[in-house]
Design a protein around this motif. Structure first.
Motif, PDB file in Angstrom:
ATOM      1  N   VAL A 786      33.388  42.665  41.915  1.00 62.89           N
ATOM      2  CA  VAL A 786      34.133  41.837  41.272  1.00 62.89           C
ATOM      3  C   VAL A 786      35.415  42.111  40.725  1.00 62.89           C
ATOM      4  N   LYS A 787      36.455  41.962  40.825  1.00 64.86           N
ATOM      5  CA  LYS A 787      37.780  42.567  39.950  1.00 64.86           C
ATOM      6  C   LYS A 787      38.095  41.374  39.433  1.00 64.86           C
ATOM      7  N   PHE A 788      38.605  41.644  37.973  1.00 61.56           N
ATOM      8  CA  PHE A 788      38.919  40.370  37.317  1.00 61.56           C
ATOM      9  C   PHE A 788      39.930  41.101  36.314  1.00 61.56           C
ATOM     10  N   LYS A 789      40.465  40.036  35.570  1.00 63.06           N
ATOM     11  CA  LYS A 789      41.183  40.130  34.390  1.00 63.06           C
ATOM     12  C   LYS A 789      40.734  39.106  33.213  1.00 63.06           C
ATOM     13  N   ALA A 790      40.763  39.490  32.038  1.00 60.92           N
ATOM     14  CA  ALA A 790      40.608  38.590  30.986  1.00 60.92           C
ATOM     15  C   ALA A 790      41.352  38.785  29.905  1.00 60.92           C
ATOM     16  N   LYS A 791      41.754  37.994  29.150  1.00 64.45           N
ATOM     17  CA  LYS A 791      42.256  37.693  27.702  1.00 64.45           C
ATOM     18  C   LYS A 791      41.410  36.945  26.805  1.00 64.45           C
ATOM     19  N   SER A 792      41.583  37.306  25.633  1.00 63.88           N
ATOM     20  CA  SER A 792      40.780  36.802  24.260  1.00 63.88           C
ATOM     21  C   SER A 792      41.818  36.850  23.286  1.00 63.88           C
ATOM     22  N   ASP A 793      41.666  35.983  22.382  1.00 60.00           N
ATOM     23  CA  ASP A 793      42.142  36.139  21.191  1.00 60.00           C
ATOM     24  C   ASP A 793      41.205  36.267  19.871  1.00 60.00           C
ATOM     25  N   THR A 794      40.156  36.608  20.108  1.00 61.84           N
ATOM     26  CA  THR A 794      38.670  36.782  19.338  1.00 61.84           C
ATOM     27  C   THR A 794      38.094  35.576  19.446  1.00 61.84           C
ATOM     28  N   ILE A 795      38.566  34.624  19.856  1.00 62.34           N
ATOM     29  CA  ILE A 795      37.926  33.264  19.572  1.00 62.34           C
ATOM     30  C   ILE A 795      37.771  32.657  21.117  1.00 62.34           C
ATOM     31  N   ASN A 796      38.687  32.730  21.782  1.00 63.77           N
ATOM     32  CA  ASN A 796      38.689  32.216  23.213  1.00 63.77           C
ATOM     33  C   ASN A 796      38.878  33.354  24.244  1.00 63.77           C
ATOM     34  N   LEU A 797      38.101  33.151  25.267  1.00 62.79           N
ATOM     35  CA  LEU A 797      38.169  34.068  26.662  1.00 62.79           C
ATOM     36  C   LEU A 797      38.605  33.306  27.743  1.00 62.79           C
ATOM     37  N   ALA A 798      39.821  33.906  28.430  1.00 61.32           N
ATOM     38  CA  ALA A 798      40.194  33.384  29.751  1.00 61.32           C
ATOM     39  C   ALA A 798      40.004  34.419  30.700  1.00 61.32           C
ATOM     40  N   LEU A 799      39.397  34.223  32.019  1.00 61.16           N
ATOM     41  CA  LEU A 799      38.891  35.087  33.053  1.00 61.16           C
ATOM     42  C   LEU A 799      39.660  34.649  34.194  1.00 61.16           C
ATOM     43  N   ASP A 800      40.228  35.584  34.677  1.00 59.55           N
ATOM     44  CA  ASP A 800      40.870  35.463  36.173  1.00 59.55           C
ATOM     45  C   ASP A 800      40.409  36.356  36.930  1.00 59.55           C
ATOM     46  N   VAL A 801      39.580  35.859  38.053  1.00 50.92           N
ATOM     47  CA  VAL A 801      38.957  36.527  39.201  1.00 50.92           C
ATOM     48  C   VAL A 801      39.988  36.556  40.305  1.00 50.92           C
ATOM     49  N   THR A 802      40.186  37.925  40.650  1.00 50.49           N
ATOM     50  CA  THR A 802      41.291  38.207  41.541  1.00 50.49           C
ATOM     51  C   THR A 802      40.817  38.429  42.960  1.00 50.49           C
ATOM     52  N   GLU A 803      39.489  39.171  43.070  1.00 53.41           N
ATOM     53  CA  GLU A 803      38.968  39.477  44.478  1.00 53.41           C
ATOM     54  C   GLU A 803      37.554  39.764  44.198  1.00 53.41           C
ATOM     55  N   ALA A 804      36.595  39.100  44.990  1.00 49.44           N
ATOM     56  CA  ALA A 804      35.401  39.143  45.142  1.00 49.44           C
ATOM     57  C   ALA A 804      34.654  39.695  46.443  1.00 49.44           C
ATOM     58  N   SER A 805      33.936  40.677  46.607  1.00 47.72           N
ATOM     59  CA  SER A 805      33.506  41.268  47.836  1.00 47.72           C
ATOM     60  C   SER A 805      31.903  41.337  48.001  1.00 47.72           C
ATOM     61  N   GLY A 806      31.784  40.787  49.059  1.00 47.83           N
ATOM     62  CA  GLY A 806      30.396  41.162  49.595  1.00 47.83           C
ATOM     63  C   GLY A 806      30.236  42.213  50.520  1.00 47.83           C
ATOM     64  N   GLU A 807      28.765  42.174  51.356  1.00 45.62           N
ATOM     65  CA  GLU A 807      28.601  43.299  52.087  1.00 45.62           C
ATOM     66  C   GLU A 807      29.610  43.398  53.148  1.00 45.62           C
ATOM     67  N   ASN A 808      29.699  42.395  54.013  1.00 38.73           N
ATOM     68  CA  ASN A 808      30.935  42.368  55.069  1.00 38.73           C
ATOM     69  C   ASN A 808      32.064  41.486  54.886  1.00 38.73           C
ATOM     70  N   TRP A 809      32.341  41.087  53.675  1.00 44.23           N
ATOM     71  CA  TRP A 809      33.082  39.973  53.348  1.00 44.23           C
ATOM     72  C   TRP A 809      33.950  40.022  51.925  1.00 44.23           C
ATOM     73  N   THR A 810      35.056  39.563  52.008  1.00 41.78           N
ATOM     74  CA  THR A 810      35.912  39.614  50.781  1.00 41.78           C
ATOM     75  C   THR A 810      36.772  38.393  50.491  1.00 41.78           C
ATOM     76  N   ILE A 811      36.358  37.625  49.285  1.00 43.99           N
ATOM     77  CA  ILE A 811      36.962  36.740  48.808  1.00 43.99           C
ATOM     78  C   ILE A 811      38.163  36.895  47.768  1.00 43.99           C
ATOM     79  N   LYS A 812      39.616  36.585  47.982  1.00 44.48           N
ATOM     80  CA  LYS A 812      40.529  36.404  46.999  1.00 44.48           C
ATOM     81  C   LYS A 812      40.790  35.053  46.576  1.00 44.48           C
ATOM     82  N   GLY A 813      41.307  35.220  45.086  1.00 43.97           N
ATOM     83  CA  GLY A 813      41.650  33.877  44.607  1.00 43.97           C
ATOM     84  C   GLY A 813      41.590  34.083  43.231  1.00 43.97           C
ATOM     85  N   LYS A 814      41.514  32.879  42.634  1.00 44.33           N
ATOM     86  CA  LYS A 814      41.574  32.730  41.155  1.00 44.33           C
ATOM     87  C   LYS A 814      40.643  31.935  40.541  1.00 44.33           C
TER      88      LYS A 814
END
Length: 818
Positions: A786-814
């Motif tokens: 799972v590829k992701f990007k995250a931002k935090s201001d020491t209180i809140n955490l925002a997570l963006d998933v850019t790509e998730a891959s299985g054995e024979n598949w890949t999902i792209k999105g947010k």
């Protein structure tokens, strides 16, 4: 007569007459002898007494009187009635008639000899007054007298006069006199002629010898004495014998010159002249090759010095001596005078040394209680051990008290002084000495004890000086608007001190320093020695440390109380201090509490050690601050223990320990620290093996490394801290997400790694993560990556998933969440 008249008859006639004359003499002699040799004495004494009474108004009486016209008459016990009292004038008087004058029928006195006169000066004065009042009358004159002799005459008084023998030979208009006698102990011989002309009695050919001194006089004796003459080597002893009052002037030496002797309107003697004294003294003032004019009048003796090398310097001016009572008046001047030479006259000058210029001395009073003013200047003048240059001094003397005022330069320092002194062979001072605008650096260089202390600034000093010159006690005060010494910048300085011999005692010291106040006291002994002993101490309160270390960045702020001491025994000056500060803040970087620091000086710097509390922990340090070519160099290291890590805006807590080091010059300070964490927790997540290494200069800090273990993985960061801003970058690896307290809708399982960026203000930075999760699982679904990007201001955490891959598949999105 022709021979024809010398007949036999004529010769017989002459022979008859001669025999008749001889027969008459024999008959007279036989009568005289029969009467005991006394013939006509009653007639003569009666004639003498009546004549003296009628002509002079003198009542003379004789105890006995006898004699005859051939052998003369002798009177004994000669008395005179003076002011109604009988005065025994002479023991005897002898009158010898001139036999030749008797033969001629013109009686004359061959000689009158008066013996043994012994009267007082007052009696002689009254007798002289009576005789001087005799006026000429038309009465027939007394018989001529060929010679009058006085023998053994004594007139007693303050001066004792005696005449061994005096001979008076009267002539028609003159009288010749020669005499031998004495005045007190002086032997006097002389002869003169007194000539009467135009109602004046003129003195001629007067030669007098006083002991071994020759005097020549001429002039008039009446109606008023007016004599001039010369004197050769008249000694002080002779002068005192002639004028006893002059003894009080304590004259010494011999004088020669011209003189005049006269009487004023009151009948008092006036003596004046111009004289030279090769070597002598008067009123304790030396006379060397002295030329002067002198007037003695109305009981006063006035000298005007024309040339004189008194005290081996040229002295001119006037000296007046009055005798009843004894007093002096001195108006003396000298271009140059050595105080060493004047000490013989003024012993209290023994505390002074040097050459005085343009000296003016105006004194009067008793020789031992003179009063007046002395003024002089001097290129270099030493007073009680202190040397003044370009000095000007005025001293007012009143008996044994001297009031003085002066100015000059001491060691290049302008000073003014005034005060008083008592002198009784030596001085007892009570003076006030002041110096304004004194360069304190100059004062420091004068004393070896202060030579290694860097002093800057100006001060005003006032010193009260009391005591004998060799036992002076100084009490003074010093003030300065600003004084810099070493690291201290003192303002509004006030100091009170005493100095006795070589011991300086500072009783009070007050000054403002770095917005605080410093007080102190202490002593410096052996002040003037190469190695004095110093012991000064005091307290400085409310001292702003940021003012002392104003070049340190981040800026330091905090007030402290300092107990300080300056000491010196054999080694150099040692400054020591103990400082306590409740709070000390270094910008926004750190805040120390309960600071306790100790400092001890060494050559050019301070050794430091101390401790403080910091966020519940303890800081201990050791190091030095020294001066290198005008800049402060700091080298301090220490340890930190039990430091509580609890930032206000970060959800992190725990304990830190480690060590630190700070070094560098002012404005270029380097800092290094290495810290270790203990029980570091973030939201109940343990950060293992927390390590932080910092380094930097001033407010710019480099995070050389920041690492910690996170959920079986590791996080490593590095970057900079610029003021309040952070900029850290790094990576994380093998972080087990199952150990994180994530919500069930997040990835509850997986191993994560990636990049981390921390940036922004220190209190609330922004954290960005670019990561990868392997073997991820969420809500029953599994992913290889799972590829992701995250931002935090020491209180809140925002997570963006850019790509998730299985054995024979890949999902792209947010996917977003917090």
């Amino acid at each position: 007569m022709s021979k024809k008249f010398l007949t036999k008859r004529t010769l017989k006639t002459i022979a008859f007459l001669f025999c008749l004359f001889l027969l008459s003499l024999v008959l007279v002699a036989s009568v005289v002898l029969k009467r005991g040799g006394d013939f006509g004495s009653a007639f003569v004494v009666e004639k003498i007494e009546k004549t003296l009474e009628s002509v002079a108004g003198l009542d003379f009486r004789f105890a006995s009187f006898s004699g005859n016209p051939i052998t003369g008459y002798v009177g004994s016990g000669v008395e005179i009635i003076l002011d109604g009292n009988e005065l025994l004038l002479a023991k005897s008087i002898e009158i010898k008639p001139s036999v030749k004058s008797l033969i001629k029928g013109k009686p004359a006195v061959k000689s009158i000899e008066i013996n043994s006169i012994d009267i007082s000066k007052d009696e002689a004065s009254r007798l002289a007054t009576v005789i001087s009042a005799i006026k000429e009358t038309n009465a027939s004159p007394p018989p001529p007298i060929e010679e009058i002799v006085l023998k053994d005459v004594k007139v007693s008084g303050k001066r004792n006069y005696s005449i061994t023998q005096a001979r008076f030979k009267p002539h028609d208009d003159s009288i010749d006199v020669d005499f031998r006698g004495a005045i007190n102990s002086l032997k006097i011989t002389g002869k003169f002629r007194a000539l009467r002309a135009d109602e004046k009695l003129i003195l001629e050919d007067c030669h007098v010898k006083v002991n071994d001194t020759n005097l020549k006089l001429k002039g008039t004796l009446t109606p008023r004495i007016n004599l001039t003459g010369k004197v050769e080597e008249l000694g002080a002893e002779e002068i005192v014998a002639l004028f006893p009052k002059f003894k009080a002037a304590q004259p010494e030496g011999f004088l020669s010159g011209t003189m005049a002797l006269s009487c004023d309107d009151s009948g008092s003697i006036v003596v004046e002249g111009r004289f030279h004294v090769p070597s002598g003294e008067i009123v304790d003032i030396p006379l060397n090759s002295a030329s002067f004019t002198m007037i003695y009048k109305e009981g006063k003796l006035n000298f005007e010095l024309l040339e004189n090398r008194s005290f081996e310097t040229e002295v001119t001016g006037k000296i007046e001596v009055a005798f009843n009572p004894l007093s002096l008046k001195l108006d003396l001047f000298s271009d140059k005078a050595s105080t060493e030479k004047w000490q013989s006259r003024f012993p209290w000058l023994s505390s002074f040394d040097g050459t005085a210029d343009d000296v003016s001395l105006h004194l009067k009073g008793h020789p031992r209680k003179l009063s007046g003013r002395i003024h002089f200047t001097s290129d270099e003048f030493t007073a009680t051990g202190f040397t003044l240059k370009d000095a000007e001094i005025t001293a007012d003397i009143s008996g044994k008290e001297v009031s003085f005022k002066g100015r000059g330069y001491w060691q290049g320092i302008p000073i003014a002084m005034e005060g008083s002194a008592l002198h009784n062979g030596s001085l007892m001072l009570d003076a006030l000495v002041s110096a304004k605008g004194l360069e304190i650096g100059k004062l420091g260089r004068l004393f070896s004890s202060l030579s290694d202390i860097n002093l800057e600034g100006q001060c005003d000093i006032t010193v009260k000086v009391q005591g004998k010159p060799d036992e002076l006690a100084l009490e003074g005060a010093a003030k300065s608007n600003r004084l810099k010494t070493g690291f201290a910048d003192l303002r509004d300085l006030k100091m009170e001190f005493t100095l006795k011999k070589d011991r300086l005692e500072i009783s009070s010291l007050q000054a403002k320093v770095y917005d605080g106040e410093v007080t102190g006291q202490g002593t410096i002994s052996d002040l003037f020695s190469p190695s004095p002993n110093i012991d000064l101490s005091g307290i400085a309160r409310d001292i702003e440390l940021g003012g002392i270390f104003d070049s340190v960045d981040p800026k330091m702020k905090g007030k402290t109380e300092v107990r300080w001491r300056i000491s010196k025994e054999k080694e150099g000056v040692i400054f020591s201090a103990v400082a306590d500060a409740p709070v000390l803040v270094f910008g926004d970087l750190l805040k120390l509490q309960d600071l306790h620091a100790e400092a001890v000086s060494f050559e050019g710097g301070l050794n430091l050690k101390g401790r403080a509390l910091f966020n519940g922990g303890k800081v201990e340090f050791l190091g030095k601050i020294k001066d290198e070519r005008g800049e402060l160099f700091t080298d301090i290291s220490g340890t930190i223990s039990d430091l509580s890590l609890e930032p206000k805006t970060w959800p992190i807590h725990g304990m830190l320990r480690g060590n630190f080091k700070a070094e560098g010059r002012s404005g270029n300070l380097s800092f290094y620290a290495k810290m270790y964490g203990q029980d570091i927790m973030v939201k109940d997540i343990l950060l293992k093996d927390f390590k932080l290494t910092l380094g930097g200069k001033n407010s710019s800090m480099e995070v050389q490394s920041l690492s910690f273990g996170l959920c079986n993985g590791i996080v490593s960061l590095g970057g900079t801290i610029e003021g309040d801003n952070l900029h850290l970058t790094g990576d994380f690896n093998a972080v087990d997400l199952s150990a994180l307290p994530l919500p069930s809708l997040w990835f509850v399982r997986g191993i994560s790694g990636g990049k981390v960026v921390v940036e922004g203000e220190f209190a609330s930075p922004q954290i960005e993560i670019d990561g990868l999760i392997k073997e991820a699982a969420i809500d029953g679904l599994t992913f290889e990556t799972v590829k992701f990007k995250a931002k935090s201001d020491t209180i809140n955490l925002a997570l963006d998933v850019t790509e998730a891959s299985g054995e024979n598949w890949t999902i792209k999105g947010k996917a977003k969440g917090s």
